[in-house]
Design a protein around this motif. Structure first.
Motif, PDB file in Angstrom:
ATOM      1  N   TYR A  27      86.403 -53.370 -18.127  1.00  0.00           N
ATOM      2  CA  TYR A  27      85.854 -53.676 -16.801  1.00  0.00           C
ATOM      3  C   TYR A  27      86.877 -54.431 -15.949  1.00  0.00           C
ATOM      4  CZ  TYR A  27      83.182 -56.122 -13.233  1.00  0.00           C
ATOM      5  OH  TYR A  27      82.753 -56.639 -12.040  1.00  0.00           O
ATOM      6  N   ARG A  44      81.360 -41.471  -7.077  1.00  0.00           N
ATOM      7  CA  ARG A  44      80.748 -42.115  -8.236  1.00  0.00           C
ATOM      8  C   ARG A  44      81.512 -41.826  -9.519  1.00  0.00           C
ATOM      9  NH1 ARG A  44      75.324 -40.986  -6.329  1.00  0.00           N
ATOM     10  NH2 ARG A  44      74.192 -42.940  -5.999  1.00  0.00           N
ATOM     11  N   LEU A  88      80.537 -47.366 -19.581  1.00  0.00           N
ATOM     12  CA  LEU A  88      80.749 -48.494 -18.667  1.00  0.00           C
ATOM     13  C   LEU A  88      81.157 -48.001 -17.284  1.00  0.00           C
ATOM     14  CD1 LEU A  88      80.908 -51.612 -18.471  1.00  0.00           C
ATOM     15  CD2 LEU A  88      83.350 -51.393 -19.003  1.00  0.00           C
ATOM     16  N   TYR A 141      80.218 -45.379 -15.731  1.00  0.00           N
ATOM     17  CA  TYR A 141      79.045 -44.947 -14.968  1.00  0.00           C
ATOM     18  C   TYR A 141      78.446 -46.118 -14.204  1.00  0.00           C
ATOM     19  CZ  TYR A 141      74.166 -43.818 -14.070  1.00  0.00           C
ATOM     20  OH  TYR A 141      72.940 -43.655 -13.476  1.00  0.00           O
ATOM     21  N   PHE A 142      78.308 -47.252 -14.852  1.00  0.00           N
ATOM     22  CA  PHE A 142      77.745 -48.431 -14.198  1.00  0.00           C
ATOM     23  C   PHE A 142      78.697 -48.981 -13.135  1.00  0.00           C
ATOM     24  CE2 PHE A 142      75.304 -48.130 -18.080  1.00  0.00           C
ATOM     25  CZ  PHE A 142      74.035 -48.521 -17.689  1.00  0.00           C
ATOM     26  N   GLN A 182      78.216 -46.821 -10.097  1.00  0.00           N
ATOM     27  CA  GLN A 182      76.964 -47.163  -9.432  1.00  0.00           C
ATOM     28  C   GLN A 182      77.112 -48.457  -8.633  1.00  0.00           C
ATOM     29  OE1 GLN A 182      75.198 -44.319  -9.432  1.00  0.00           O
ATOM     30  NE2 GLN A 182      73.321 -45.309 -10.124  1.00  0.00           N
ATOM     31  N   MET A 183      77.745 -49.452  -9.221  1.00  0.00           N
ATOM     32  CA  MET A 183      77.925 -50.724  -8.536  1.00  0.00           C
ATOM     33  C   MET A 183      78.813 -50.573  -7.303  1.00  0.00           C
ATOM     34  SD  MET A 183      79.339 -54.344 -10.075  1.00  0.00           S
ATOM     35  CE  MET A 183      81.044 -53.779 -10.124  1.00  0.00           C
ATOM     36  N   VAL A 195      72.934 -52.845  -6.238  1.00  0.00           N
ATOM     37  CA  VAL A 195      72.325 -52.989  -7.551  1.00  0.00           C
ATOM     38  C   VAL A 195      71.956 -54.453  -7.780  1.00  0.00           C
ATOM     39  CG1 VAL A 195      73.565 -51.020  -8.507  1.00  0.00           C
ATOM     40  CG2 VAL A 195      74.590 -53.296  -8.632  1.00  0.00           C
ATOM     41  N   TYR A 221      72.620 -55.761 -13.282  1.00  0.00           N
ATOM     42  CA  TYR A 221      72.912 -54.350 -13.528  1.00  0.00           C
ATOM     43  C   TYR A 221      74.226 -54.180 -14.300  1.00  0.00           C
ATOM     44  CZ  TYR A 221      73.275 -49.340 -12.620  1.00  0.00           C
ATOM     45  OH  TYR A 221      73.380 -47.979 -12.759  1.00  0.00           O
ATOM     46  N   MET A 222      75.301 -54.811 -13.820  1.00  0.00           N
ATOM     47  CA  MET A 222      76.587 -54.646 -14.488  1.00  0.00           C
ATOM     48  C   MET A 222      76.610 -55.282 -15.872  1.00  0.00           C
ATOM     49  SD  MET A 222      79.261 -52.956 -13.770  1.00  0.00           S
ATOM     50  CE  MET A 222      79.835 -52.469 -15.386  1.00  0.00           C
ATOM     51  N   GLY A 271      74.956 -52.812 -18.135  1.00  0.00           N
ATOM     52  CA  GLY A 271      75.821 -51.689 -18.471  1.00  0.00           C
ATOM     53  C   GLY A 271      76.886 -52.066 -19.479  1.00  0.00           C
TER      54      GLY A 271
END
Length: 348
Positions: free
Chosen positions: A143, A159, A211, A213-214, A217-218, A223, A227-228, A231
């Motif tokens: 991340y 995305r 990871l 994918y999240f 999205q963020m 979100v 949310y993170m 994920g």
């Protein structure tokens, strides 16, 4: 009130939600290519490098450690050639993921938490430690590699880009672990060693894809604050559970067969990444569906009902133009509106 669409914002939504069908093919071809890679050095030329030892064998092992990541990224570019990410950016994230893992993984996992000293004390210590310590730390490093490099870059405009960049960081991490494996072993046999390297590449690419994918999205959705972290925890669970099963089930016993590890890793990679890309397509379809339906969100505003879009003030809406049906004449003007001479003037 008439609803107005902001064309530039709708175009932006369509860009964000662009689906890349070639990535589905890339997943299958990449996994197949890695299986072929291991097959070559286990069946066709099993004695490749057998006459080497010492530094030469280590250098050859380090070179082979790069092969799984190089094959993975090459296949993805081949089947995503219509709109690929900039190669330099993908490479930079790959290198950053490797550097962060090399610098922080061992000091945190084995230094701060001493995981290696107690991981085999019990099965539940192995499993929970693999998830809550190793998995959390490794996925946090992935991340960080994405968040502080390309997350705010204009090229991060879809995305699915979150998955691609996270996979690049995960492959960098897997490459560092392969380097460490080769150096610690003083060089490796390239038949068994190639399987170990490919298993690492498949595993970390899969977990990092979850990871990613999240992260995607963020990047494009509003979100909640949890949310993170959620994920990251899900990716860490896959991470810890995979290696727990690998060591406790497939790698145990006197009749250990490394090909079972490889088949297991390949199946997990296909299932997880297929699920990730399916979820992205579902999210894209939902965003487009909402974006193309005009919604009244607040009094005085007409908006497109998609995440992150700016409301358009109702005052900016151009006035409607009246249109009469062909068989309905306009109403007759009132007497006060007549501009001709009055009746009294005519009698006079």
């Amino acid at each position: 009130m008439q609803t107005t669409y902001r064309g530039d914002e709708l175009n932006r939504v369509e860009r964000v939600t662009h689906n890349r069908s070639g990535l589905w093919i890339a997943i299958a071809i990449t996994v197949l290519g890695l299986l072929v890679f291991t097959g070559i050095f286990n069946f066709l030329i099993p004695n490749f490098g057998a006459n080497l030892d010492g530094l030469a064998l280590i250098l050859l092992g380090l070179l082979f450690s790069l092969a799984p990541a190089a094959l993975w990224l090459a296949f993805f570019y081949q089947f995503d050639r219509l709109e690929p990410e900039p190669k330099q950016m993908v490479f930079n994230v790959f290198v950053l993921g490797a550097l962060i893992a090399g610098a922080l993984h061992a000091p945190l996992v084995n230094g701060l938490f001493g995981f290696r000293d107690w991981q085999y004390n019990s099965w539940w210590a192995h499993l929970l430690g693999g998830i809550l310590i190793v998995g959390i730390i490794e996925q946090t490093l992935v991340y960080l590699a994405v968040r502080f490099s390309v997350f705010s870059h204009p090229e991060f405009d879809e995305r699915v880009d979150g998955v691609i960049y996270a996979i690049a960081a995960g492959l960098g991490m897997a490459t560092v672990y392969n380097f460490q494996y080769v150096v610690a072993s003083g060089g490796v046999d390239l038949d068994i060693g190639s399987i170990r390297m490919v298993v690492n590449a498949l595993a970390y690419a899969s977990f990092s894809g979850v990871l990613g994918y999240f992260i995607g999205q963020m990047r494009f959705e509003k979100v909640p604050i949890y949310y993170m972290p959620m994920g990251l925890l899900i990716a860490a669970i896959f991470n810890g559970l995979f290696f727990f099963l690998l060591e406790r089930t497939f790698s145990g016993g006197l009749n250990y067969n490394p090909w079972s590890d490889l088949i297991f890793a390949a199946a997990i990679a296909i299932i997880i990444l297929a699920l990730v890309f399916w979820l992205i397509e579902r999210a894209n379809e939902e965003t487009l569906r909402v974006a193309r339906q005009p919604l009244r969100s607040e009094p005085g505003f007409d908006t497109i009902g998609a995440p992150g879009l700016t409301p358009v003030p109702a005052e900016s809406t151009p006035p409607a133009v009246a249109v009469y049906p062909e068989d309905t004449p306009p109403a007759a003007p009132s007497d006060a509106a007549q501009t001709g001479p009055s009746a009294q003037e005519e009698n006079a």
